[in-house]
Design a protein around this motif. Structure first.
Motif, PDB file in Angstrom:
ATOM      1  N   SER C 128       0.027   8.014  22.562  1.00  0.00           N
ATOM      2  CA  SER C 128      -0.167   9.162  23.457  1.00  0.00           C
ATOM      3  C   SER C 128       0.273   8.855  24.891  1.00  0.00           C
ATOM      4  O   SER C 128      -0.448   9.082  25.848  1.00  0.00           O
ATOM      5  CB  SER C 128      -1.612   9.672  23.414  1.00  0.00           C
ATOM      6  N   ARG C 151      -1.372   1.168  27.335  1.00  0.00           N
ATOM      7  CA  ARG C 151      -0.938   2.023  26.218  1.00  0.00           C
ATOM      8  C   ARG C 151       0.519   1.726  25.855  1.00  0.00           C
ATOM      9  O   ARG C 151       0.912   1.827  24.689  1.00  0.00           O
ATOM     10  CB  ARG C 151      -1.124   3.499  26.568  1.00  0.00           C
ATOM     11  N   ARG C 181      -9.316   6.817  27.554  1.00  0.00           N
ATOM     12  CA  ARG C 181      -8.080   7.208  26.868  1.00  0.00           C
ATOM     13  C   ARG C 181      -7.720   6.218  25.760  1.00  0.00           C
ATOM     14  O   ARG C 181      -7.249   6.596  24.703  1.00  0.00           O
ATOM     15  CB  ARG C 181      -6.921   7.297  27.876  1.00  0.00           C
ATOM     16  N   GLU C 184      -9.995   6.940  22.814  1.00  0.00           N
ATOM     17  CA  GLU C 184      -9.521   8.095  22.034  1.00  0.00           C
ATOM     18  C   GLU C 184      -8.375   7.675  21.133  1.00  0.00           C
ATOM     19  O   GLU C 184      -8.283   8.064  19.966  1.00  0.00           O
ATOM     20  CB  GLU C 184      -8.997   9.195  22.973  1.00  0.00           C
TER      21      GLU C 184
END
Lengths: 324, 281, 247
Positions: C128, C151, C181, C184
């Motif tokens: 994401s 990420r 984040r 998630e």
């Protein structure tokens, strides 16, 4: 390929495809390590080769004169009589003179740059002093011949008049000579002493310095009681490193020392160094023994600089042990 | 116990002395640069840079062959010395933990401390004597021997600075160690390695002593590596100790050329390293 | 994936003293415990990163889909068992795109240009991160925030299509929003692969994991469903730790 498609098991490489390998290091890695090692080992080979060439190239001299070669002051290529003493003397005296001049100046500069000057000023000054270290020695020799020597031959009579009772300041004012060589060498090693000492002084732990300041010491007292004692081995290391440079320096010295194989107490008189005699005579060596004697001087110089550099490393190592 | 006022006076006096020392060190740099500029820049001309030397005693002539030969000598020295130094340095940083690494490091330090005249002696015994003649090749080998330990230790230092986390990241992706080193570690250290190699090149370009009885000097164009070759520092030296005023003038002009070259490389590379250090902070 | 009687250490110092555990497929297993209990060493053994440090020892069994990991080529094993570290470690000399593509390119498993682009995009979407970086794929990865960099590291690990993803305290260098984040993301990714996450944050373990392992002094004290560990721990030491009376 979309994220969903990638996630599907059939799009992953099958686990069965993993080859079996026992050892921790694969062939590719081993090959890589060994080929790098080959390059690294070439340094070892090179160092050995230098030593071997110098020893093999000077055997004749050692056989002819033995240890006396180092303590005899006969240098007579025409009659094949050789002794290295005048060159050893000149090398030691010019280097000692250089240290005498450069150490206070370098240490003082380092104290200023490490303890007093604002960081920005200190960084700019250090950058400039590093540039001084980059000046090729032949250029310093040029300045020695055409600026320093005329200046010295003007100043020397004045010194002789006032300090002439000392053997150091007697004799004809040639300009070129031991003093000129010492000054040029000092100029060469000043950047090394300054930069390494500054680095070492900057490494003194802050709490130590703040502790003594908090007790009411002045800045100068902090420098003499904490910073200098703590960093003494490092500064000694800087001195040995510079000494190694000075002993082996060729061009700047050859151009201003006068190149006369005589031992004389006066700093105004010309002298000779080990590096200078090699530079001047090797290409025109008149006999094999002459050539071998020059290489023997080179071997001596090689041995001395190894010892001096080892001493420097030892000092710096002692300092880094103090840190941990 | 001395009075506070006396101690303070000592403080001020001694600190002023250190400031004076620093000023003297800086003055010596500016004196050297200023003096070369004063004596050298005036004697510089286009003809001087593009012509060959005139026969001894005749006025005029240039140093074109010295510049070209110097570039050739240094280029060959770099071609020998930089690969050996860089790859050896990578070995020390990546695999040099053991006794073998310590031996290599020790030998590099020994080589680094060898006076340049002794390196010249070595190249003389190794190449000039067996080949029975002075040659550019011998000069380049001498310069390469001077460059190798500098490049090696510099490379080791910069490769060591690459964070361990990057190596782990590469290994964790299933990349073999050798590829991690070649494609991730070395590129991350590239700037330091390149600047260090440039500094070593500029050091070699200013060396005179190892060339006196290897490259020897030459007054003509197109000397091959198996013949004697000229070099800028060597020309400065021979002109400086000659008895002719005109050659002295040329020595200063040549010194200015060499100085400009050395300063340009040193200033730019050191500034580049400095900004990199700032970014890393 | 499972470990049986796993012992590992550094020199003479044994950090793992015989750990046996099983990490279920397409589930998140959290490993918790006080610092120095060996939880990082445990995950580093799973993809044999442990042995890349000098002087390390390792014995016992690590089994991946029925095969002993110690008999596999460690380099290929690591393509199947990806890893993300405590601090984001993007390659500084590469762009965002090249970072994600690095595993594929360096392993020579990238197909053509378009396939590479497709896999990079897919990995960035999985992590994401795509929407935030799609306009600056050619820029340096160092321009990203810490959370984005982490990420990116996850995307880089995903690009080589691993079966298992190991996360070694992935949020310890991040702020709470970036941490949320990542969490998630973990919940999203477990639909596709097996995840083992080391964390010193018990709330995080409770939020993201299906199973939790509690380790103490190199031993696995308790291993059960996350709900059980945090509400009805069977071992006194676990209870002390999760209720904060300890460590």
């Amino acid at each position: 390929m979309s994220a969903e498609a990638l996630a599907r098991p059939e799009n992953r490489p099958a686990l069965k495809a993993i080859p079996v390998a026992g050892p921790r290091e694969q062939a590719g890695d081993r090959l890589f390590r060994w080929s790098l090692l080959l390059f690294a080992l070439s340094v070892v080979v090179l160092a050995g080769l230098v030593a071997w060439k110098l020893i093999a190239g000077s055997l004749m001299t050692w056989k002819a004169f033995g240890w006396r070669f180092l303590f005899s002051s006969a240098w007579d290529p025409v009659n094949d009589k050789f002794g290295a003493l005048p060159f050893i003397y000149g090398t030691l005296v010019s280097s000692a003179l250089a240290l005498l001049l450069a150490l206070p100046l370098g240490a003082g500069s380092a104290i200023f740059l490490a303890e007093l000057a604002p960081r920005r000023v200190s960084d700019v000054c250090t950058f400039l002093i590093e540039l001084l270290a980059a000046v090729p020695s032949v250029i310093l020799g040029l300045i020695g011949i055409f600026a320093l020597a005329p200046f010295l031959s003007a100043v020397e009579p004045w010194l002789t008049k006032r300090l002439g009772f000392l053997p150091l300041f007697q004799g004809a004012p040639y300009g070129v000579g031991m003093l000129a060589a010492g000054i040029i060498l000092a100029l060469m090693i000043l950047p090394y002493i300054t930069i390494v000492s500054r680095e070492v002084l900057l490494g003194v732990p802050r709490p130590l310095k703040e502790g003594v300041l908090a007790l009411g010491a002045t800045r100068w007292e902090m420098v003499t009681r904490v910073s200098l004692p703590y960093s003494a081995p490092g500064i000694a290391g800087a001195v040995f490193l510079s000494l190694g440079r000075a002993l082996g320096e060729t061009m700047a010295v050859t151009m201003v020392i006068g190149n006369t194989p005589k031992i004389s107490a006066s700093l105004f008189q010309p002298g000779y160094t080990m590096a200078a005699v090699i530079a001047n005579e090797l290409a025109e060596a008149v006999s094999d023994l002459h050539l071998q004697s020059l290489i023997a001087i080179g071997l001596t110089l090689f041995g001395v600089t190894i010892l001096v550099n080892a001493a420097a490393r030892l000092m710096l190592l002692r300092l880094s042990k103090r840190h941990s | 116990m001395r009075s506070y006022a006396a101690r303070r006076a000592v403080n001020v006096v001694m600190l002023s002395v250190t400031a004076f020392c620093a000023a003297a060190a800086l003055f010596s740099l500016f004196f050297v640069l200023g003096y070369i500029a004063w004596r050298g820049l005036g004697a510089l001309s286009w003809a001087f840079l593009t012509r060959l030397p005139k026969p001894a005693g005749e006025a005029g002539g240039g140093i074109a062959n010295s510049i070209v030969d110097s570039a050739k000598l240094v280029a060959l020295a770099g071609a020998i010395g930089i690969p050996v130094g860089v790859l050896g340095g990578v070995y020390l940083a990546e695999f040099g933990g053991g006794r073998l690494g310590a031996l290599v490091r020790f030998c590099a330090d020994v080589l680094n401390g060898v006076p340049s005249i002794v390196v010249g002696l070595f190249a003389y015994a190794l190449i000039v004597v067996p080949m029975k003649g002075f040659s550019g090749l011998a000069g380049s080998v001498a310069l390469a021997v001077i460059m190798i330990p500098i490049v090696l230790r510099n490379t080791e230092e910069f490769v060591r600075l690459v964070p361990h986390a990057l190596r782990e990241a590469g290994l964790a992706l299933g990349v073999p160690r050798w590829k991690v080193v070649l494609r991730i570690v070395i590129p991350s250290a590239a700037r330091g390695i390149v600047t260090g190699s440039l500094l070593a090149l500029s050091r070699a370009a200013g060396e005179t002593a190892p060339l006196i009885f290897t490259a020897f000097g030459n007054r003509y164009w197109d000397s091959g590596f198996l013949q004697p070759m000229a070099a800028l520092p060597l020309t400065i030296y021979t002109y400086a100790i000659s008895p002719y005023d005109d050659l002295h003038r040329q020595a200063w002009a040549a010194a200015a050329v060499l100085m400009i070259f050395v300063l340009a490389i040193n200033a730019t590379t050191r500034l580049a390293l400095r900004t990199q250090a700032m970014e890393a902070r | 994936m499972e470990v049986r009687g796993l012992r590992a250490g550094y020199g003479s110092n044994e950090v793992l003293k015989g750990v046996t555990a099983r990490f279920l497929e397409k589930a998140v297993t959290a490993i918790i415990g006080p610092s120095g209990c060996g939880k990082s060493t445990l995950v580093r053994c799973l993809n044999r990163m442990h042995e890349t440090a000098p002087g390390t020892t390792m014995s016992g069994q690590v089994v991946l889909y029925g095969r002993d990991v110690l008999s596999l080529d460690p380099v290929v094993l690591r393509r199947h068992v990806g890893m993300v570290f405590q601090r984001p470690n993007p390659f500084p000399n590469m762009s965002i795109f090249d970072n994600v593509a690095s595993g594929l390119v360096l392993n020579g498993i990238a197909g053509g240009r378009s396939e590479l682009e497709g896999r990079v995009e897919a990995s960035l979407r999985q992590a994401s991160l795509w929407d935030e970086v799609k306009d600056r794929l050619r820029r340096s990865a160092l321009g990203l925030s810490g959370g984005q960099q982490q990420r990116l590291c996850i995307a880089r690990a995903l690009a080589v299509s691993p079966n298992v993803l190991l996360l070694d305290e992935p949020c310890s260098a991040l702020d709470p929003i970036a941490t949320a984040r990542i969490e998630e993301l973990v919940l999203e990714l477990k639909k596709q692969l097996t995840i083992v996450i080391v964390t010193h944050n018990m709330q995080q373990a409770a939020r993201v994991s299906d199973f939790t392992a509690f380790m103490l002094l190199g031993e696995l004290v308790e291993f059960s469903a996350t709900g059980t560990i945090f509400t009805k721990p069977s071992d006194k030491r676990t209870e002390d730790y999760v209720t904060g009376r300890f460590g």
